[in-house]
Scaffold this motif. Structure first.
Motif, PDB file in Angstrom:
ATOM      1  N   PHE A  60      82.170  55.684  85.206  1.00  0.00           N
ATOM      2  CA  PHE A  60      83.324  55.793  86.104  1.00  0.00           C
ATOM      3  C   PHE A  60      82.906  56.365  87.455  1.00  0.00           C
ATOM      4  N   ILE A  61      82.107  57.434  87.423  1.00  0.00           N
ATOM      5  CA  ILE A  61      81.669  58.056  88.676  1.00  0.00           C
ATOM      6  C   ILE A  61      80.818  57.089  89.492  1.00  0.00           C
ATOM      7  N   ILE A  62      79.893  56.380  88.820  1.00  0.00           N
ATOM      8  CA  ILE A  62      79.046  55.423  89.530  1.00  0.00           C
ATOM      9  C   ILE A  62      79.895  54.351  90.198  1.00  0.00           C
ATOM     10  N   GLY A  63      80.835  53.766  89.445  1.00  0.00           N
ATOM     11  CA  GLY A  63      81.676  52.704  90.001  1.00  0.00           C
ATOM     12  C   GLY A  63      82.459  53.173  91.207  1.00  0.00           C
ATOM     13  N   PHE A  64      83.036  54.380  91.114  1.00  0.00           N
ATOM     14  CA  PHE A  64      83.836  54.909  92.217  1.00  0.00           C
ATOM     15  C   PHE A  64      82.972  55.145  93.453  1.00  0.00           C
ATOM     16  N   VAL A  65      81.828  55.791  93.254  1.00  0.00           N
ATOM     17  CA  VAL A  65      80.999  56.188  94.392  1.00  0.00           C
ATOM     18  C   VAL A  65      80.321  54.988  95.036  1.00  0.00           C
ATOM     19  N   ILE A  66      79.697  54.126  94.240  1.00  0.00           N
ATOM     20  CA  ILE A  66      78.865  53.075  94.825  1.00  0.00           C
ATOM     21  C   ILE A  66      79.703  51.998  95.515  1.00  0.00           C
ATOM     22  N   LEU A  67      80.953  51.821  95.092  1.00  0.00           N
ATOM     23  CA  LEU A  67      81.805  50.814  95.734  1.00  0.00           C
ATOM     24  C   LEU A  67      82.755  51.408  96.763  1.00  0.00           C
ATOM     25  N   SER A  68      82.621  52.715  97.038  1.00  0.00           N
ATOM     26  CA  SER A  68      83.467  53.327  98.071  1.00  0.00           C
ATOM     27  C   SER A  68      83.121  52.815  99.466  1.00  0.00           C
ATOM     28  N   SER A  69      81.939  52.218  99.618  1.00  0.00           N
ATOM     29  CA  SER A  69      81.540  51.691 100.928  1.00  0.00           C
ATOM     30  C   SER A  69      81.793  50.195 101.053  1.00  0.00           C
ATOM     31  N   PHE A  70      82.471  49.589 100.079  1.00  0.00           N
ATOM     32  CA  PHE A  70      82.652  48.140 100.094  1.00  0.00           C
ATOM     33  C   PHE A  70      83.377  47.682 101.357  1.00  0.00           C
ATOM     34  N   PHE A 127      89.455  51.588  97.652  1.00  0.00           N
ATOM     35  CA  PHE A 127      90.695  51.974  98.324  1.00  0.00           C
ATOM     36  C   PHE A 127      90.530  53.270  99.116  1.00  0.00           C
ATOM     37  N   PHE A 128      89.895  54.266  98.512  1.00  0.00           N
ATOM     38  CA  PHE A 128      89.770  55.569  99.183  1.00  0.00           C
ATOM     39  C   PHE A 128      88.642  55.587 100.200  1.00  0.00           C
ATOM     40  N   GLY A 129      87.664  54.689 100.064  1.00  0.00           N
ATOM     41  CA  GLY A 129      86.529  54.696 100.972  1.00  0.00           C
ATOM     42  C   GLY A 129      86.904  54.421 102.407  1.00  0.00           C
ATOM     43  N   GLY A 130      87.818  53.481 102.637  1.00  0.00           N
ATOM     44  CA  GLY A 130      88.218  53.132 103.998  1.00  0.00           C
ATOM     45  C   GLY A 130      88.854  54.278 104.751  1.00  0.00           C
ATOM     46  N   PRO A 131      89.923  54.898 104.199  1.00  0.00           N
ATOM     47  CA  PRO A 131      90.520  56.045 104.896  1.00  0.00           C
ATOM     48  C   PRO A 131      89.545  57.202 105.089  1.00  0.00           C
ATOM     49  N   LEU A 132      88.671  57.445 104.103  1.00  0.00           N
ATOM     50  CA  LEU A 132      87.687  58.517 104.258  1.00  0.00           C
ATOM     51  C   LEU A 132      86.714  58.206 105.397  1.00  0.00           C
ATOM     52  N   ALA A 133      86.354  56.929 105.527  1.00  0.00           N
ATOM     53  CA  ALA A 133      85.454  56.531 106.622  1.00  0.00           C
ATOM     54  C   ALA A 133      86.139  56.658 107.972  1.00  0.00           C
ATOM     55  N   ASP A 134      87.457  56.379 108.029  1.00  0.00           N
ATOM     56  CA  ASP A 134      88.197  56.579 109.275  1.00  0.00           C
ATOM     57  C   ASP A 134      88.098  58.034 109.735  1.00  0.00           C
ATOM     58  N   ARG A 135      88.005  58.938 108.773  1.00  0.00           N
ATOM     59  CA  ARG A 135      87.981  60.367 109.111  1.00  0.00           C
ATOM     60  C   ARG A 135      86.572  60.922 109.270  1.00  0.00           C
ATOM     61  N   PHE A 136      85.654  60.532 108.390  1.00  0.00           N
ATOM     62  CA  PHE A 136      84.326  61.155 108.361  1.00  0.00           C
ATOM     63  C   PHE A 136      83.208  60.260 108.894  1.00  0.00           C
ATOM     64  N   ILE A 165      78.718  55.042 103.982  1.00  0.00           N
ATOM     65  CA  ILE A 165      77.751  54.093 103.422  1.00  0.00           C
ATOM     66  C   ILE A 165      76.595  54.854 102.781  1.00  0.00           C
ATOM     67  N   PHE A 166      76.125  55.909 103.464  1.00  0.00           N
ATOM     68  CA  PHE A 166      75.034  56.713 102.912  1.00  0.00           C
ATOM     69  C   PHE A 166      75.446  57.387 101.605  1.00  0.00           C
ATOM     70  N   LEU A 167      76.599  58.046 101.613  1.00  0.00           N
ATOM     71  CA  LEU A 167      77.037  58.785 100.428  1.00  0.00           C
ATOM     72  C   LEU A 167      77.300  57.864  99.244  1.00  0.00           C
ATOM     73  N   SER A 168      77.752  56.648  99.509  1.00  0.00           N
ATOM     74  CA  SER A 168      78.101  55.747  98.408  1.00  0.00           C
ATOM     75  C   SER A 168      76.874  55.311  97.627  1.00  0.00           C
ATOM     76  N   MET A 169      75.729  55.165  98.299  1.00  0.00           N
ATOM     77  CA  MET A 169      74.515  54.714  97.612  1.00  0.00           C
ATOM     78  C   MET A 169      73.645  55.885  97.167  1.00  0.00           C
ATOM     79  N   ALA A 170      73.302  56.771  98.106  1.00  0.00           N
ATOM     80  CA  ALA A 170      72.460  57.906  97.752  1.00  0.00           C
ATOM     81  C   ALA A 170      73.169  58.824  96.754  1.00  0.00           C
TER      82      ALA A 170
END
Length: 413
Positions: free
Chosen positions: A323-333, A281-290, A296-301
């Motif tokens: 929890f942190i892994i799930g949030f970060v790695i799927l933020s680029s979904f 949910f948060f990955g999309g709006p963050l990508a619109d801005r950054f 995509i890079f931050l979510s995996m690395a």
């Protein structure tokens, strides 16, 4: 620039407003569709005990589900790019219902595979058209729109451990029959969306015919675009490979190495998947801005160091790290879908199916391989191997940045 070329570059540009009602309807139907899919991995511990299935057989169940639900997505997306098919959405949900009933009544491994095939086909029909509707209703907020749409699906997938703990452990295999209510609800909701979709086409807001003509007149796809698409599919494959390992096998790792019960192990997997819902949910709006590529890079690395140490931490640290892994790695979904759509805006359905579908199909191949390795070696070995996969995220810097993508896809006058 011709009118036709302009339409090809931005097929929804005639409607700048974001249609939130349709986006939330699609998110809800996506939740219902992927809830049905999540019934399959939720039943793995039950089948492993009641039918004495091996880890390799559990991997094959995941393979059939993901390959039919995935490999066929670009095919249906390609067909839909040529001809608008609004009512494929409820038809796909109906196919899933047929498979679900067979799944609940399956007496052996081979009938399970056949039933899972129908569930997978229903999902393959649903996803490309669902991504197209989200694209149509997005206006200028494509990242947010895809997040709203995809978060429903990820939340539906996250419910698998809950289904195991509270439905299938007490009720067994036949508990899956209760989910026919879910499919009926989904069919009703998708009929509403399909009528809106059809209306948009009739009003000329989204003309596939003019887009097809424009594509024929457009310049060939740039070589760098093709290379970027190939790399993007590979990156999504690596992420999907990791998630497939967690969804299908981490519960067994918790049971064998930490001594948890089946029901208790589901809590840990649910936390990972629910964190992924928030990340989506948060990955999309963050990508619109950054920027898409940056996310995509931050979510995996960003997740890689934690995925590497996860198999070695004490049980008390599993939940916060998970929890942190799930949030970060799927933020680029959802971000990967939008990035692909912007790489090839003339082929929205096909590339949506390619990213959400084919890449997940490759993750299914990973599930089979991981199951075989678990039988040959151990679940612990498989979890250590999975933990290394997100390190390939460093290759993201080979993708063109957002500004370069706009330059490469800008229509020529």
């Amino acid at each position: 620039m011709s009118v036709q070329t302009k339409n090809a570059a931005a097929p929804t540009s005639q409607t700048k407003q974001t249609v939130y009602g349709i986006l939330f309807a699609m998110s809800g139907s996506h939740l219902l569709n992927d809830s049905i899919q999540s019934v399959v991995p939720a039943m793995n511990p039950i089948f492993e005990q009641s039918l004495n299935l091996s880890f390799a057989q559990i991997g094959w169940i995941a393979f059939v589900l993901n390959m039919t639900a995935s490999v066929m997505q670009p095919v249906f997306g390609y067909i839909a790019d040529k001809r608008a098919t609004p009512f494929l959405l409820p038809a796909g949900m109906f196919m899933s219902m047929i498979g679900l009933i067979g799944f609940a009544l399956s007496p052996n491994f081979y009938v399970i595979l056949l039933s899972v095939f129908f569930i997978g086909i229903g999902s393959a029909v649903f996803h490309p058209e669902g991504s197209r509707v989200a694209y149509m209703a997005a206006g200028n907020k494509r990242g947010l729109a895809q997040s709203i749409y995809q978060v429903g699906g990820n939340f539906g997938q996250s419910l698998a451990p809950v289904f195991t703990a509270f439905i299938f452990v007490p009720l067994g295999q036949r508990g899956a029959l209760a989910f026919t209510i879910v499919t009926i609800t989904g069919i009703i909701l998708l009929l509403y969306v399909s009528r809106w979709y059809k209306g948009q086409i009739q009003e000329g807001r989204f003309s596939l015919k003019s887009r097809a003509t424009a594509v024929q007149n457009a310049a060939p796809i740039h070589r760098k675009i093709k290379m970027a698409m190939g790399l993007l599919v590979f990156l999504v494959f690596a992420r999907s490979f990791y998630v497939a390992g967690i969804n299908n096998f981490y519960q067994f790792y918790l049971i064998q190495d930490y001594g948890l019960t089946v029901r208790h192990a589901q809590l840990y997997v649910f936390i990972f998947m629910f964190a992924g819902v928030l990340g989506t949910f948060f990955g999309g709006p963050l990508a619109d801005r950054f920027g898409r590529r940056n996310m995509i890079f931050l979510s995996m690395a960003g997740a890689a160091p934690l995925t590497a140490i996860l198999p070695f931490v004490p049980l008390a640290l599993v939940i916060p790290i998970f929890f942190i892994i799930g949030f970060v790695i799927l933020s680029s979904f959802s971000v990967a879908v939008v990035y692909a759509q912007e790489l090839m805006p003339q082929k929205v359905g096909m590339v949506s199916g390619l990213i959400v579908g084919l890449a997940f199909g490759m993750g299914a191949v990973g599930a089979v391989l991981l199951g075989i390795l678990a039988d040959l070696y151990s679940i612990r070995f498989v979890m250590i191997l999975c933990g290394l996969l997100p390190f390939v995220g460093v290759l993201t810097w080979l993708l063109p940045n957002d500004e370069k993508v706009r330059e490469l896809t800008r229509p020529r006058t």
